[in-house]
Design a protein around this motif. Structure first.
Motif, short mmCIF file in Angstrom:
data_model
loop_
_atom_site.label_atom_id
_atom_site.label_comp_id
_atom_site.label_asym_id
_atom_site.label_seq_id
_atom_site.Cartn_x
_atom_site.Cartn_y
_atom_site.Cartn_z
N TYR A 140 3.98 -13.12 16.99
CA TYR A 140 4.28 -12.84 18.04
C TYR A 140 5.58 -11.71 18.92
O TYR A 140 6.09 -12.81 18.37
CB TYR A 140 3.36 -13.11 19.62
N LEU A 163 4.45 -10.09 26.00
CA LEU A 163 3.79 -10.45 24.73
C LEU A 163 3.35 -9.25 24.30
O LEU A 163 2.44 -8.56 24.85
CB LEU A 163 3.01 -11.53 24.53
N PHE A 171 1.64 -8.59 20.15
CA PHE A 171 1.12 -8.91 18.93
C PHE A 171 1.47 -8.09 17.37
O PHE A 171 1.65 -7.18 18.14
CB PHE A 171 -0.53 -8.91 19.02
N ASN A 187 -5.17 -8.48 10.74
CA ASN A 187 -4.72 -7.75 11.72
C ASN A 187 -3.49 -6.90 11.62
O ASN A 187 -2.51 -7.84 11.91
CB ASN A 187 -5.45 -8.09 13.32
N LEU A 190 -8.65 -14.99 15.57
CA LEU A 190 -8.27 -15.02 16.38
C LEU A 190 -8.78 -15.48 18.42
O LEU A 190 -8.52 -15.02 19.40
CB LEU A 190 -7.35 -13.55 16.86
N LYS A 232 -9.55 -21.26 19.95
CA LYS A 232 -7.90 -21.68 20.71
C LYS A 232 -6.58 -21.69 19.00
O LYS A 232 -6.57 -21.57 18.05
CB LYS A 232 -8.12 -23.18 21.02
N LEU A 233 -5.71 -21.30 19.92
CA LEU A 233 -4.04 -21.06 19.34
C LEU A 233 -3.38 -22.18 19.41
O LEU A 233 -3.39 -22.39 20.59
CB LEU A 233 -4.00 -19.89 19.64
N PHE A 244 0.84 -22.61 19.43
CA PHE A 244 1.68 -22.11 19.52
C PHE A 244 2.90 -22.89 18.70
O PHE A 244 3.49 -23.92 19.59
CB PHE A 244 1.97 -21.17 21.09
N ALA A 278 -12.78 -12.07 22.54
CA ALA A 278 -12.77 -13.42 23.32
C ALA A 278 -11.35 -13.29 24.32
O ALA A 278 -10.54 -12.39 24.33
CB ALA A 278 -11.84 -13.97 21.95
N HIS A 325 -8.47 -15.16 25.99
CA HIS A 325 -7.59 -16.65 26.18
C HIS A 325 -6.73 -16.57 27.84
O HIS A 325 -6.73 -15.60 27.71
CB HIS A 325 -6.05 -16.30 25.01
N LEU A 338 -3.42 -18.61 28.69
CA LEU A 338 -2.36 -19.57 28.11
C LEU A 338 -1.49 -19.01 29.73
O LEU A 338 -1.57 -18.64 30.71
CB LEU A 338 -1.62 -18.09 27.59
N ILE A 353 4.49 -21.93 24.28
CA ILE A 353 2.51 -21.67 25.18
C ILE A 353 2.01 -22.82 24.97
O ILE A 353 1.94 -22.96 23.57
CB ILE A 353 2.32 -19.72 24.59
N SER A 393 -2.11 -22.79 24.88
CA SER A 393 -3.39 -21.99 25.01
C SER A 393 -4.31 -23.49 26.22
O SER A 393 -4.26 -24.43 25.78
CB SER A 393 -4.39 -22.37 23.76
N MET A 422 -10.61 -20.60 25.70
CA MET A 422 -10.87 -19.78 25.17
C MET A 422 -11.79 -18.96 25.86
O MET A 422 -13.31 -20.14 25.30
CB MET A 422 -10.98 -19.53 23.32
N ILE A 468 -0.75 -16.09 30.99
CA ILE A 468 -1.13 -15.10 30.60
C ILE A 468 -2.68 -14.98 30.41
O ILE A 468 -2.44 -15.75 29.36
CB ILE A 468 0.09 -15.07 29.76
N ARG A 516 -8.86 -10.79 22.99
CA ARG A 516 -9.04 -9.75 21.37
C ARG A 516 -9.66 -8.76 21.03
O ARG A 516 -11.40 -9.13 21.83
CB ARG A 516 -9.65 -10.74 20.68
N GLY A 549 -5.91 -6.78 16.46
CA GLY A 549 -5.00 -8.31 17.31
C GLY A 549 -5.78 -8.44 18.64
O GLY A 549 -5.99 -8.43 19.42
N LEU A 550 -4.00 -9.38 19.31
CA LEU A 550 -4.59 -9.52 20.64
C LEU A 550 -3.59 -8.66 21.53
O LEU A 550 -2.45 -8.29 21.33
CB LEU A 550 -3.76 -10.98 20.81
N PHE A 595 -1.98 -8.23 25.54
CA PHE A 595 -2.05 -9.34 26.75
C PHE A 595 -1.62 -9.07 28.05
O PHE A 595 -0.89 -7.33 28.36
CB PHE A 595 -0.36 -10.12 26.27
#
Lengths: 113, 112
Positions: free
Chosen positions: A35, A43, A45, A56, A98, A101-102, A104, B31, B33, B35, B43, B45, B48, B86, B90, B99-100, B102
């Motif tokens: 990102y 932000l 992607f 992706n 994705l 849960k991510l 970072f 999905a 998220h 954040l 950041i 999470s 989700m 934030i 998805r 992708g995501l 925001f």
């Protein structure tokens, strides 16, 4: 369990140069996503890799590229740097992608002069 | 118009207040998220979601897929909750998930 590690933490480059950033995911995680964060755009992607394959891709020019190695570590490369590429670059990892849960990393702060 | 809209952009509240941050989106998603980003920090999470409601400590997140809306609630807010929150979605598309995307974030300040 070690977290997501990004190196370097800070980087200063000049216009026209290229840069490579590294991301080591949490052990066992196969998905790494990248990102860009700027004050103006927030932000955005860049791309996601899973098991060495790009899954992706965001709306960034071809100067932005990445790859993932067999140990799930990932690198992103920006060629022919522009002033507008100055940003915080973050990576995140997860087990499958994705949709879960991510986790970072702390990011790499890139300044282009 | 952004695909993901958050409100409010900025919120200042007193310690102990109940906080609600909203996220609306205009695309189909697989999905969502939530954040949290502290000043100068990384950041984290928080949640989700793909449906329903989740709770973790003083934080609650809900999503209404039909209305394309999600909320993040903080009960008994504390100054350490001060951060940028934030929302990210998805997207789901015919060829598989993208992708995501925001939101611009909600800057929350909790005063003692």
């Amino acid at each position: 369990k070690a977290g997501v590690t990004q190196t370097p933490r800070y980087l200063i480059k000049t216009r026209g140069q290229q840069v490579t950033l590294s991301c080591s995911p949490i052990s066992g995680h196969r998905s790494v996503s990248w990102y860009q964060q700027t004050p103006g755009q927030g932000l955005q992607f860049l791309f996601e890799y899973f098991s060495e394959t790009q899954r992706n891709k965001g709306n960034f020019p071809g100067r932005f590229s990445g790859r993932q190695f067999s140990n799930s570590r990932s690198e992103m490369n920006v060629s022919t740097l522009e002033l507008g590429d100055s940003a915080l670059y973050l990576c995140a990892s997860s087990s499958r992608g994705l949709g879960e849960k991510l986790f970072f990393g702390s990011g790499t702060q890139l300044s282009v002069l | 118009k952004n695909e993901v809209e958050q409100s409010p952009q900025n919120l200042t509240a007193q310690e102990g207040e109940f906080i609600t941050i909203n996220c609306s989106y205009s695309v189909g998603i697989s999905a969502l998220h939530w954040l949290q980003q502290h000043p100068g920090g990384g950041i984290v999470s928080l949640f989700m979601l793909s449906s329903g409601k989740k709770k973790h400590g003083r934080l609650i997140a809900t999503i209404n897929i039909q209305e394309k809306h999600s909320s993040l609630h903080i009960t008994a807010s504390h100054p350490r909750d001060s951060a940028v929150y934030i929302c990210a979605v998805r997207r789901s598309s015919g060829g598989g998930a993208d992708g995501l995307t925001f939101g611009k974030g909600t800057h929350l300040i909790i005063q003692p």
